[in-house]
Design a protein around this motif. Structure first.
Motif, PDB file in Angstrom:
ATOM      1  N   ASP A   1       0.839  -1.200   0.000  1.00 42.68           N
ATOM      2  CA  ASP A   1       0.000   0.000   0.000  1.00 42.68           C
ATOM      3  C   ASP A   1       0.871   1.246   0.000  1.00 42.68           C
ATOM      4  OD1 ASP A   1      -2.672  -1.232   0.218  1.00 42.68           O
ATOM      5  OD2 ASP A   1      -1.922  -1.930   2.161  1.00 42.68           O
ATOM      6  N   LEU A   2       1.985   1.161   0.702  1.00 43.46           N
ATOM      7  CA  LEU A   2       2.821   2.336   0.906  1.00 43.46           C
ATOM      8  C   LEU A   2       4.288   1.920   0.888  1.00 43.46           C
ATOM      9  CD1 LEU A   2       2.395   5.359   1.653  1.00 43.46           C
ATOM     10  CD2 LEU A   2       2.447   4.680   4.042  1.00 43.46           C
TER      11      LEU A   2
ATOM     12  N   ALA B   1       5.247   5.980   8.620  1.00 38.54           N
ATOM     13  CA  ALA B   1       5.035   4.530   8.649  1.00 38.54           C
ATOM     14  C   ALA B   1       4.349   4.115   9.938  1.00 38.54           C
ATOM     15  CB  ALA B   1       6.368   3.806   8.484  1.00 38.54           C
TER      16      ALA B   1
ATOM     17  N   LYS C   1       0.543   2.591  10.061  1.00 36.81           N
ATOM     18  CA  LYS C   1       0.499   1.201  10.513  1.00 36.81           C
ATOM     19  C   LYS C   1      -0.285   1.068  11.803  1.00 36.81           C
ATOM     20  CE  LYS C   1       1.890  -3.156  10.193  1.00 36.81           C
ATOM     21  NZ  LYS C   1       1.455  -4.036   9.099  1.00 36.81           N
TER      22      LYS C   1
ATOM     23  N   ILE D   1       3.298  -1.869   4.494  1.00 39.17           N
ATOM     24  CA  ILE D   1       4.210  -0.734   4.354  1.00 39.17           C
ATOM     25  C   ILE D   1       5.640  -1.235   4.280  1.00 39.17           C
ATOM     26  CG2 ILE D   1       5.046   1.407   5.421  1.00 39.17           C
ATOM     27  CD1 ILE D   1       2.412   1.579   6.941  1.00 39.17           C
TER      28      ILE D   1
ATOM     29  N   CYS E   1       8.645   1.301  14.779  1.00 42.21           N
ATOM     30  CA  CYS E   1       8.313   0.656  13.503  1.00 42.21           C
ATOM     31  C   CYS E   1       8.640  -0.836  13.531  1.00 42.21           C
ATOM     32  CB  CYS E   1       9.052   1.345  12.356  1.00 42.21           C
ATOM     33  SG  CYS E   1       8.326   2.939  11.890  1.00 42.21           S
TER      34      CYS E   1
ATOM     35  N   VAL F   1       6.735  -3.035  10.660  1.00 40.57           N
ATOM     36  CA  VAL F   1       6.901  -2.377   9.367  1.00 40.57           C
ATOM     37  C   VAL F   1       8.116  -3.002   8.686  1.00 40.57           C
ATOM     38  CG1 VAL F   1       7.471  -0.200   8.213  1.00 40.57           C
ATOM     39  CG2 VAL F   1       5.878  -0.214  10.151  1.00 40.57           C
TER      40      VAL F   1
END
Length: 408
Positions: free
Chosen positions: A9-10, A23, A27, A36, A127, A132
């Protein structure tokens, strides 16, 4: 996970504070409903590494960091700014008159000072906890399409993304690959940055001394230490950094003034050239720019990180709002919304800082009289000072949710 069959998606290029915060925010809001990838060739800062660069964290960005869950790791090593004084004078003045004072209200400090590596380290750890995906590489190819963009990485891998985000700094490789030009100019100024130890407590007081060569900022750190950002003309800065530590400290004393007693260098001193730069567009096809990739401003008011986190708050709110409706976060309408929300704030703030720097970085007697008079007028207008503090904090009623401490 990272071959040409994966569609994220990212995909965020750049794992500095802005990229990591985006992020984490997206998330955290979407949990397992979003994929991500963070792409950056450098590892996160090592624990215990020598730190130098500091950042001011205003009220709104602090609320963002608190909401996403990074502030609890940053706060123990941060210093609250409880007072701020603005002065004007000459390098050799032992005492400089204070023309404008700000004091913290009951609602909280004016801002916090922290080392940039502490902010990045806390966000990187967050993250990792949020799972992530991190790829140690850089983006070398960018090709947007109708539904996804294709990215080629420096290690030979390829990704596909519904939305790409350039958070890879002032010399953004992803922004350049997308054909987004910048406009800007260099200043004949360099910032000498160092940590200073001093004999007496600073009591949470920050100072901005306007000197002929440019601002000299004293920014409180935990304990009897302060960070300085010492503006000098580039040739003078090179000469100063060639001095031995004793002579450099003597030059520092002239500018620091003796209010905190004996001072000494508590770190190495490094120089960073100053530049004003704004991307001509903050978005491209399936692409958004945030942080220094979108704008670089004069550090006069410590707004660099804060502007980047304002970008994060606006873009995260847009992305999450689209995805919760099952819509495409990389489509043109939401990207247009993000650009409209950020363009004016960045242009007004950046050009305002540029004008202030030009106004105060000189020694014309008539101009000094007028600017000092202006500062004293503001100092005697409490409502105006409150408005300036609120604007710098970035957490007003029209601000994105994260800057107001609200969940997405």
């Amino acid at each position: 996970m990272s071959d040409s069959g994966a569609i994220f998606d990212l995909v965020i290029a750049g794992a500095g504070a802005s990229g990591l915060a985006l992020a984490a925010a997206v998330k955290q809001a979407m949990r397992n409903g979003v994929s991500i990838a963070l792409v950056d060739p450098a590892p996160p800062p090592a624990a215990g590494a020598a730190r130098l660069r500091t950042v001011a964290i205003a009220d709104g960005p602090r609320r963002l960091l608190e909401r996403v869950g990074a502030w609890q790791a940053i706060e123990p090593n941060a210093q609250a700014i409880l007072k701020m004084a603005i002065m004007d004078g000459q390098e050799r003045d032992a005492v400089r008159p204070t023309h404008l004072n700000f004091e913290a209200k009951s609602s909280g400090p004016l801002a916090h000072m922290a080392f940039n590596d502490d902010v990045v380290g806390a966000l990187a750890a967050l993250c990792d906890r949020l799972e992530v995906q991190r790829l140690k590489a850089s983006v070398v190819h960018w090709s947007p399409g109708k539904r996804v963009a294709a990215l080629g990485l420096s290690d030979g891998r390829s990704l596909r993304a519904r939305l790409g985000v350039a958070a890879d700094g002032a010399r953004s490789k992803l922004g350049a690959l997308a054909g987004i030009a910048t406009v800007g100019w260099d200043y004949d100024q360099t910032g000498i940055v160092a940590t200073i130890a001093h004999e007496r407590d600073h009591e949470g007081r920050a100072e901005q001394h306007f000197l002929p060569a440019g601002p000299f900022a004293i920014l409180p750190l935990p304990g009897r230490r302060s960070s300085i950002v010492w503006n000098e003309r580039r040739a003078d800065a090179r000469a100063l950094l060639k001095l031995d530590p004793e002579d450099l400290t003597r030059e520092l004393e002239f500018r620091f003034t003796p209010k905190l007693g004996e001072i000494r260098l508590a770190s190495r001193a490094e120089a960073f050239p100053f530049r004003f730069q704004v991307a001509r567009r903050f978005v491209g096809e399936r692409l958004a720019l945030i942080g220094d990739a979108a704008h670089v401003v004069h550090p006069l008011a410590g707004q660099g990180l804060n502007l980047g986190l304002r970008d994060v708050a606006a873009l995260a709110e847009t992305i999450v709002g689209e995805m919760r409706l099952g819509l495409d976060p990389g489509a043109a309408p939401p990207l247009g919304t993000y650009e409209r929300r950020r363009r004016f704030d960045v242009a007004a703030g950046g050009l305002g800082l540029d004008s202030l720097n030009r106004l105060f970085s000189n020694d014309f007697a008539a101009l000094r009289f007028l600017r000092d008079l202006g500062l004293r007028v503001v100092d005697r207008a409490p409502a105006l000072k409150d408005m300036l503090i609120a604007e710098a904090g970035g957490a007003g009623n029209g601000a994105p949710k994260l800057l107001r401490g609200l969940a997405l």
